[in-house]
Design an enzyme around this catalytic site. Structure first.
Site, PDB file in Angstrom:
ATOM      1  N   ASP A   6       0.881  -1.171   0.000  1.00 36.85           N
ATOM      2  CA  ASP A   6       0.000   0.000   0.000  1.00 36.85           C
ATOM      3  C   ASP A   6       0.914   1.214   0.000  1.00 36.85           C
ATOM      4  O   ASP A   6       1.493   1.573   1.029  1.00 36.85           O
ATOM      5  CB  ASP A   6      -0.902  -0.010   1.234  1.00 36.85           C
ATOM      6  CG  ASP A   6      -1.742   1.268   1.360  1.00 36.85           C
ATOM      7  OD1 ASP A   6      -1.758   2.074   0.402  1.00 36.85           O
ATOM      8  OD2 ASP A   6      -2.377   1.456   2.414  1.00 36.85           O
ATOM      9  N   LYS A  67       2.690  11.677  -3.241  1.00 37.48           N
ATOM     10  CA  LYS A  67       1.822  10.803  -4.035  1.00 37.48           C
ATOM     11  C   LYS A  67       0.842  11.629  -4.865  1.00 37.48           C
ATOM     12  O   LYS A  67       0.425  11.211  -5.951  1.00 37.48           O
ATOM     13  CB  LYS A  67       1.062   9.845  -3.112  1.00 37.48           C
ATOM     14  CG  LYS A  67       0.097   8.900  -3.834  1.00 37.48           C
ATOM     15  CD  LYS A  67      -0.562   7.948  -2.857  1.00 37.48           C
ATOM     16  CE  LYS A  67      -1.598   7.063  -3.527  1.00 37.48           C
ATOM     17  NZ  LYS A  67      -2.202   6.089  -2.594  1.00 37.48           N
ATOM     18  N   GLU A 144      -7.484   0.385  -4.707  1.00 37.51           N
ATOM     19  CA  GLU A 144      -7.549   0.353  -3.249  1.00 37.51           C
ATOM     20  C   GLU A 144      -8.895  -0.155  -2.720  1.00 37.51           C
ATOM     21  O   GLU A 144      -8.924  -0.952  -1.778  1.00 37.51           O
ATOM     22  CB  GLU A 144      -7.212   1.737  -2.684  1.00 37.51           C
ATOM     23  CG  GLU A 144      -5.738   2.088  -2.883  1.00 37.51           C
ATOM     24  CD  GLU A 144      -5.391   3.502  -2.492  1.00 37.51           C
ATOM     25  OE1 GLU A 144      -6.308   4.253  -2.075  1.00 37.51           O
ATOM     26  OE2 GLU A 144      -4.210   3.879  -2.596  1.00 37.51           O
ATOM     27  N   ASP A 167     -13.189   5.032   0.793  1.00 39.11           N
ATOM     28  CA  ASP A 167     -11.763   5.036   1.136  1.00 39.11           C
ATOM     29  C   ASP A 167     -11.263   6.478   1.200  1.00 39.11           C
ATOM     30  O   ASP A 167     -11.065   7.123   0.168  1.00 39.11           O
ATOM     31  CB  ASP A 167     -10.985   4.232   0.090  1.00 39.11           C
ATOM     32  CG  ASP A 167      -9.476   4.278   0.319  1.00 39.11           C
ATOM     33  OD1 ASP A 167      -9.055   4.697   1.410  1.00 39.11           O
ATOM     34  OD2 ASP A 167      -8.733   3.892  -0.597  1.00 39.11           O
TER      35      ASP A 167
END
Length: 562
Positions: A6, A67, A144, A167
């Site tokens: 992850d 990210k 994800e 999420d």
């Protein structure tokens, strides 16, 4: 050995599927959560907790939340060198792989990496490039929300079921609607916001704090801003379980105490909560489902711990969501299951994971107005968003003029009716026979999008049957194969502290952060830092271990009494 990773905005985790099920590997500090932070200390690269503490003490040499920049050509200068987002992510991946190899006692070469469902084609390719720069063969990118479903074991149900995965991570927000049936996990719809996450809720607190103090953020030094940010991050976490939180910081050399209650935090965050509703509603519309048709709702991602998030979801869907798995670990646990499936682990029943194209893909057309003139710049979808991949669609197009010599077919990605507001991916040009009228110079355009995020554009001329092809493997802002090789060589030359030194680096970085934060403890901390550096210089492992434990205990006491 294949691992599941992850690669998160705030934290990253790594694990594998073992005989006892999903297993996450701790880093050198004993924590499975490794901060996604990179710092440069002279000629040395630091990753993880040591780097995170240097956000306060050395903010100009440290970077986090990169990210969010994946898929762009943005560069960050740390020390004497510029780093792209792929390279920063690769350094985090290398640190994770070192932790996995230390736990397993064998080399790690292959990985399944999770990505936000709403990541674009460019962002997915950038993630693959990061894996390659880290020396990994990326076997698959798993969405994800799909990973979260695997972590909850929903694929093991013996009946058909539909569920929604919510999420909310540190930097991205995803919502996906999935269906399980006969060993197939099928994504029906995905939506989200790549610029909405826990960092934005922290930003709201920061703005409120500075407004109350009458201070402009631009007027602060980087070190002072980092110190306040850390204090407010702790306050945000406190508000997840308490009715108010207090902050004591130094601002402009003066002590400042600030308190915020849950009610005000809720009011400040209302615009962010409303931003979460739009992707939820879009996903439900695209899936053509009502809330009553959902069997379960999963809440994952560290930022989903905020009570306001669970309350908003509960009100929208009229039920409590599932969140009995640690929201920080759910996606990583699911990625390890996906890795086990990829390795065909005999302990797992075979599951087919399908995916969808997260964005609409199409071309530019001109439309004729009532007065007969043509207006260019309109978007014509060919593959609609949330189409199950692999997918292939075609449409026919004609030039707008007789005897036209060239037909340009640019390729765009997005949801806006005007191409100017979408993302241009490339263009294919077809030379036409100028002797023909426009109705004889038509073409058939076929878009084919596969599970690896590769888009193939094929154009066939009606008159001659001649075919033209464009394969969009690289998007603007992405590294080419040659650039990846060049940057890989440069990364190999970086001095990165070995894993066994990470505990020592982390305790020193923590001490330096506390020195910045607590003026009253500076004399004591300076003495401790000097003593521990002397222990390190002795190279006596037993002495270093003993002094580090005493040093850490002392730091714990300073923070507890602050």
């Amino acid at each position: 050995m294949i691992v599941g990773i992850d690669l998160g905005t705030t934290h990253s985790l790594i694990g594998t599927y073992s005989e006892h099920g999903p297993r996450l590997f701790p880093n050198a500090l004993g924590d499975v959560l490794t901060p996604s932070v990179v710092s440069v200390d002279g000629d040395t690269i630091l990753v993880g907790q040591a780097a995170r503490d240097r956000l306060v003490s050395h903010p100009q040499h440290t970077v986090a939340a990169f990210k969010r920049w994946m898929g762009t050509n943005r560069e960050t200068f740390l020390g004497k060198r510029a780093f792209r987002p792929e390279e920063l992510s690769a350094l985090v991946l290398r640190s994770l792989v070192a932790d996995a190899e230390a736990a397993l006692g064998e080399r790690v070469t292959d990985a399944v990496i999770s990505v936000p469902a709403y990541f674009s084609d460019a962002q997915r390719k950038a993630t693959r490039a990061a894996g390659e720069l880290a020396g990994l063969r990326v076997e698959r990118l798993v969405n994800e929300p799909t990973a979260a479903a695997l972590a909850y074991g929903l694929q093991q149900r013996d009946r058909e079921s539909r569920f929604l995965v919510f999420d909310l991570g540190g930097g991205t927000f995803d919502v996906s609607i999935l269906e399980m049936f006969e060993g197939v996990v099928e994504v029906h719809a995905s939506a989200g916001d790549n610029y909405l996450g826990g960092e934005d809720f922290l930003g709201v607190l920061l703005q409120a704090f500075f407004d109350d103090q009458g201070v402009k953020v631009s007027a602060l030094e980087a070190m002072e801003l980092a110190r306040v940010s850390r204090a407010l991050e702790l306050a945000k976490r406190t508000l997840s379980g308490a009715s108010e939180a207090s902050v004591d910081v130094q601002l402009g050399g003066k002590p400042v105490q600030w308190t915020i209650d849950e009610a005000r935090f809720l009011r400040l965050c209302e615009p962010l909560v409303q931003r979460m509703r739009a992707p939820l509603e879009r996903a439900m519309r695209d899936a053509k489902l009502s809330p009553s048709q959902l069997d379960e709702i999963l809440l994952v991602g560290g930022a989903s711990r905020m009570p306001m998030v669970a309350k908003m979801v509960s009100r929208m869907f009229g039920r409590l969501p599932l969140r009995h798995i640690d929201p920080d670990q759910a996606i990583a646990l699911g990625a390890t299951v996906a890795a086990g499936l990829k390795a065909r682990d005999a302990r797992l029943e075979e599951v087919i994971l399908t995916d969808v194209c997260p964005y609409t893909l199409g071309t530019e057309v001109a439309r004729q107005s009532e007065d007969g003139t043509y207006q260019a710049g309109f978007f014509q979808p060919i593959i609609e968003r949330n189409s199950t991949v692999p997918v292939s669609r075609e449409d026919q197009f004609f030039p707008i003029q007789d005897h036209q010599k060239v037909l340009a077919l640019p390729v765009f990605q997005g949801e806006n009716p005007m191409v100017a507001n979408n993302v241009r991916l490339g263009e294919i040009q077809v030379k036409l026979d100028p002797r023909r009228p426009k109705h004889e110079n038509g073409v058939t355009v076929r878009f084919t999008y596969d599970v690896d995020g590769l888009l193939q554009v094929e154009v066939t001329e009606h008159a001659t049957g001649k075919r033209h092809e464009l394969v969009l493997e690289q998007n603007p802002g992405l590294l080419s194969a040659a650039e990846i090789r060049e940057r890989l060589a440069k990364l190999e030359g970086l001095k990165i502290h070995p894993r066994e030194h990470q505990e020592n680096l982390a305790v020193l970085a923590r001490a330096e952060r506390l020195y910045e934060e607590y003026l009253g403890a500076r004399a004591t901390l300076a003495q401790w830092i000097a003593a521990f550096r002397a222990a390190l210089d002795s190279q006596d492992t037993a002495r270093i271990d003993h002094d580090r434990k005493a040093f850490s205990a002392g730091l714990d006491e300073i923070e507890a009494n602050a």
